[in-house]
Scaffold this motif. Structure first.
Motif, PDB file in Angstrom:
ATOM      1  N   LEU A 343       0.826  -1.070   0.052  1.00 44.47           N
ATOM      2  CA  LEU A 343      -0.096   0.047  -0.087  1.00 44.47           C
ATOM      3  C   LEU A 343       0.805   1.172  -0.024  1.00 44.47           C
ATOM      4  N   LEU A 344       0.364   2.378  -1.035  1.00 42.53           N
ATOM      5  CA  LEU A 344       1.007   3.447  -0.933  1.00 42.53           C
ATOM      6  C   LEU A 344       0.062   4.662  -0.826  1.00 42.53           C
ATOM      7  N   HIS A 345       0.312   5.550  -0.092  1.00 41.65           N
ATOM      8  CA  HIS A 345      -0.962   6.426   0.198  1.00 41.65           C
ATOM      9  C   HIS A 345      -0.513   7.948  -0.165  1.00 41.65           C
ATOM     10  N   LEU A 346      -1.833   8.547  -0.854  1.00 41.24           N
ATOM     11  CA  LEU A 346      -1.557   9.713  -1.438  1.00 41.24           C
ATOM     12  C   LEU A 346      -1.513  10.890  -0.520  1.00 41.24           C
ATOM     13  N   HIS A 347      -0.797  11.774  -0.806  1.00 41.96           N
ATOM     14  CA  HIS A 347      -0.507  12.919   0.078  1.00 41.96           C
ATOM     15  C   HIS A 347      -0.851  14.348  -0.593  1.00 41.96           C
ATOM     16  N   ALA A 348      -1.280  15.158   0.104  1.00 45.95           N
ATOM     17  CA  ALA A 348      -1.673  16.547  -0.588  1.00 45.95           C
ATOM     18  C   ALA A 348      -0.450  17.190  -1.280  1.00 45.95           C
ATOM     19  N   ASP A 349       0.617  16.968  -0.630  1.00 44.52           N
ATOM     20  CA  ASP A 349       1.879  17.797  -1.215  1.00 44.52           C
ATOM     21  C   ASP A 349       2.521  16.762  -2.559  1.00 44.52           C
ATOM     22  N   ALA A 351       3.083  13.614  -2.642  1.00 45.80           N
ATOM     23  CA  ALA A 351       3.946  12.448  -2.066  1.00 45.80           C
ATOM     24  C   ALA A 351       2.940  11.203  -2.156  1.00 45.80           C
ATOM     25  N   LEU A 352       3.873   9.876  -2.584  1.00 45.47           N
ATOM     26  CA  LEU A 352       3.228   8.455  -2.371  1.00 45.47           C
ATOM     27  C   LEU A 352       4.091   7.943  -1.588  1.00 45.47           C
ATOM     28  N   ALA A 353       3.299   7.658  -0.381  1.00 44.41           N
ATOM     29  CA  ALA A 353       4.241   7.020   0.861  1.00 44.41           C
ATOM     30  C   ALA A 353       3.631   5.844   1.442  1.00 44.41           C
ATOM     31  N   ALA A 354       4.291   5.361   2.429  1.00 40.42           N
ATOM     32  CA  ALA A 354       3.922   3.931   3.102  1.00 40.42           C
ATOM     33  C   ALA A 354       2.889   4.628   4.151  1.00 40.42           C
ATOM     34  N   GLU A 355       3.141   5.813   4.688  1.00 40.68           N
ATOM     35  CA  GLU A 355       2.295   6.355   5.807  1.00 40.68           C
ATOM     36  C   GLU A 355       1.050   7.073   5.433  1.00 40.68           C
ATOM     37  N   PRO A 356      -0.260   7.049   5.812  1.00 41.41           N
ATOM     38  CA  PRO A 356      -1.387   7.646   5.417  1.00 41.41           C
ATOM     39  C   PRO A 356      -1.218   9.057   5.538  1.00 41.41           C
ATOM     40  N   GLU A 357      -1.802  10.067   4.858  1.00 41.26           N
ATOM     41  CA  GLU A 357      -1.976  11.357   5.017  1.00 41.26           C
ATOM     42  C   GLU A 357      -2.575  11.612   6.100  1.00 41.26           C
ATOM     43  N   ALA A 358      -2.389  12.641   7.059  1.00 36.17           N
ATOM     44  CA  ALA A 358      -2.977  12.765   8.255  1.00 36.17           C
ATOM     45  C   ALA A 358      -4.036  14.171   8.248  1.00 36.17           C
ATOM     46  N   GLY A 359      -3.740  14.950   6.986  1.00 34.18           N
ATOM     47  CA  GLY A 359      -4.521  16.338   6.824  1.00 34.18           C
ATOM     48  C   GLY A 359      -5.738  16.040   6.132  1.00 34.18           C
TER      49      GLY A 359
END
Length: 673
Positions: A343-349, A351-359
């Motif tokens: 799983l790779l999570h989408l981020h508002a900045d 990024a595509l990362a292992a950790e979920p976006e918090a915002g």
């Protein structure tokens, strides 16, 4: 009898059906088959066995005959030199006729009573469909570049979006199915039958455009409606550069019979001639399959991995690709326990990362209507310029989410999935999703993609409009792929709201708003720490080639442009001499020459989806000394907010004389598309 290869080739024989219609067949028999019967392999398609596919048929079916099989190539009713009418693709009548053909084959003195059926594309479809009918003599099939879902994974619709290749293929069918019967076979009645064929010709592109959901029309002939109906062994073949690859993993997972699959790097070409290479000894694999199920010999095919697949290595994203670096891998089971979801999570900045976006940030996107110009062709065929090019051309019109440079290689095999939380400002909206490999040199290579009409987010059978502003959770399943992301490379997923010229635009330029915190990409990652099966193929082999002469080298043109005075984006392709620019050829044994010219012009204004226009012009000329015919067609498609508008004109000539003409003009209501 061919003395060099000990093959008897029957140029034409007639198979008379119960209703009196005669189908034309070409047959290759191995030496001694009339005294000692052999199994038979049937290929059953509408593309003219005498000349249309002669160059491809000879070395393939000749190889089967060299290896102890009677090979039978039959023109479908109403096509080639067969009598009758063809009203549409994959009709029940087509299957009924196939059952009679199989009965006819088994009644011949040279047939042992066991029959296999094979083909690619149309004949790959119908051997699946005929297998569902369970004729007793059909012991196994080999299907290449076919589909189990005629709506979701064929040349008409994709993800509930109308493919522009629907007009392309429908127009080609107008020319293909108005080719005349050969007077050398049909006799003095050839002209009357030809004119009758033209007079009863359906307007194919409009016929298919009318069915905009997964209705009974598409369910007919879709194997997924009843997997258990197929009770003979199935080998299924696909290619990453082709458009029918999704069928392979689905059939391997769902069929309840012995099944094996191969996916290579190829386009829509049999794998012994596969491009991009490497091509493989596909004909030897086919013979092993037939020997196992038609002759009862243990050839070891069932000891092979259930899926043998080619893992593409990254390359520079050039439009012409004749060779694809990579390696073969084997999966003993499918679905494979050695493949897990990463799983790779989408981020508002971005990024595509292992950790979920918090915002809770929201990202709107409204792509220009010409977004998708780097897509290449929906279906690769091995010709110049057709592959996806550098995706940076399209990245400017999409939301892009990218990982940091990878520390170690990641190898994927299967269908990536992207779950999005989104809303839209219109009742009809589209998505174009791309999975890409960002090279260290910054070029962007497309690995897989998918389009989705968001009104089809829950069902292709019963679409529903979007409520503007309402939040939805949508899953986009990208096309199956095999790819290795190398250390130092980055993984990118991109989301846009158009994908031209692959699909027809939505009626309005909708804005879609993503919520990255609720969006995640799932990649099917292979566990490289496990033992890896060795997969080897013999080099390509062929039977005797058909004598042919190229009389004109042909030409291929492919370009996109933007007119800064008119604000119009254009995409133009043109093949001269052959459909894909392969040139004019003459089949020397029958003296027949073929020339096919086709030009596509797709234009759109980036701010206006209703400005889309598609014009396709073609000519198909065939004949020999004393007999020449030509068919010319012009087809066009436009749309307004409520209807698709399709028109067509066909003119047929014998020599210089116009002998027939057809005109069509249809307005087809849009149903949430």
């Amino acid at each position: 009898m061919n003395p060099q290869n000990n093959i008897e080739v029957i140029e034409n024989t007639w198979i008379t059906l119960r209703d009196g219609t005669r189908l034309a067949a070409r047959i290759w028999l191995p030496e001694g088959a009339r005294a000692k019967p052999v199994p038979a392999v049937l290929e059953y398609i509408p593309y003219r066995k005498r000349d249309g596919t002669r160059g491809r048929d000879e070395p393939m079916h000749g190889f089967f005959a060299q290896n102890g099989y009677a090979a039978v190539r039959v023109d479908i009713r109403g096509t080639g030199d067969s009598e009758g009418h063809m009203a549409d693709e994959y009709l029940k009548l087509e299957q009924d006729d196939a059952l009679e053909v199989i009965d006819w084959i088994t009644a011949q003195g040279w047939c042992s009573g066991n029959v296999g059926m094979m083909g690619k594309s149309w004949s790959g479809f119908n051997c699946l469909q005929v297998a569902m009918r369970r004729p007793a003599a059909l012991k196994a099939i080999l299907t290449c570049y076919s589909t189990d879902d005629r709506f979701r994974d064929d040349i008409h619709f994709m993800g509930g979006c109308l493919l522009n290749d629907n007009l392309w293929w429908g127009s080609i069918m107008l020319a293909y199915q108005t080719r005349p019967l050969d007077p050398a076979l049909a006799g003095e009645g050839w002209r009357a039958r030809w004119l009758d064929r033209i007079a009863t010709l359906p307007f194919f592109p409009a016929l298919w455009t009318e069915h905009q959901t997964y209705d009974a029309y598409w369910k007919h002939g879709s194997v997924q409606e009843d997997w258990s109906a197929i009770q003979c062994p199935v080998m299924v073949v696909g290619g990453w550069a082709d458009s029918y690859t999704n069928t392979v993993p689905r059939l391997l997972e769902k069929l309840q019979v012995p099944a094996r699959g191969i996916i290579g790097p190829w386009g829509h070409i049999y794998p012994h001639d596969g491009v991009p290479g490497p091509a493989i000894g596909f004909l030897q694999e086919a013979v092993r399959w037939w020997d196992q199920w038609l002759k009862g010999e243990d050839t070891g095919v069932m000891a092979e991995p259930k899926l043998r697949a080619y893992i593409n290595d990254p390359v520079l994203p050039t439009g012409t690709r004749t060779a694809q670096p990579g390696r073969w891998v084997g999966e003993a089971e499918w679905p494979s326990p050695a493949i897990g979801a990463q799983l790779l999570h989408l981020h508002a900045d971005g990024a595509l990362a292992a950790e979920p976006e918090a915002g809770g940030a929201l990202l709107p996107i409204c792509s220009p209507q010409d977004h998708g110009r780097a897509a290449g062709e929906w279906m690769g065929t091995g010709c110049e310029g057709e592959m996806p090019t550098d995706q940076r051309l399209d990245d400017g019109g999409s939301l892009n989410f990218t990982t940091p440079p990878l520390q170690e290689a990641i190898e994927i095999l299967g269908a990536p999935e992207l779950e999005l939380e989104l809303s839209a400002d219109a009742p009809v909206a589209q998505l174009g999703v791309r999975l890409c490999d960002v090279l260290p040199t910054r070029e962007v290579l497309r690995v897989s993609y998918q389009v989705l009409n968001l009104t089809h987010r829950d069902s292709h059978e019963t679409p529903a409009p979007l409520e503007p502003g309402q939040s939805y959770r949508v899953k986009v399943t990208l096309s199956a792929c095999g790819h290795r992301f190398l250390p130092g490379h980055r993984i990118r997923v991109s989301v846009g709201t158009a994908y031209w010229p692959a699909i027809w635009p939505a009626p309005t330029a909708a804005t879609v708003t993503l919520r990255p915190a609720g969006s995640v990409l799932s990649l099917p990652v292979r566990d490289l720490s496990l033992p890896q099966a060795e997969v080897l193929f013999a080099p390509p082999a062929h039977g005797p080639r058909t004598p042919m002469t190229q009389t004109d080298p042909g030409m291929m043109l492919r370009q996109s442009s933007f007119d800064h005075l008119t604000g119009v984006a254009s995409y133009v392709t043109e093949g001269r001499g052959g459909l894909f620019g392969e040139g004019v050829v003459r089949f020397d044994e029958i003296g027949t020459e073929l020339a096919h010219n086709l030009r596509r012009e797709l234009t759109i204004r980036p701010e206006d989806p209703l400005s889309a226009r598609y014009v396709l012009t073609q000519s198909y000329e065939m004949g020999r000394e004393g007999w020449r015919t030509r068919v010319e067609t012009v087809t066009e498609m436009t749309s307004d907010a409520t209807h698709f508008h399709l028109s067509g004109q066909l003119t047929a000539y014998e020599g210089a004389e116009e002998v027939a003409r057809r005109d069509w003009s249809e307005a087809i209501p849009r149903h949430l598309i």
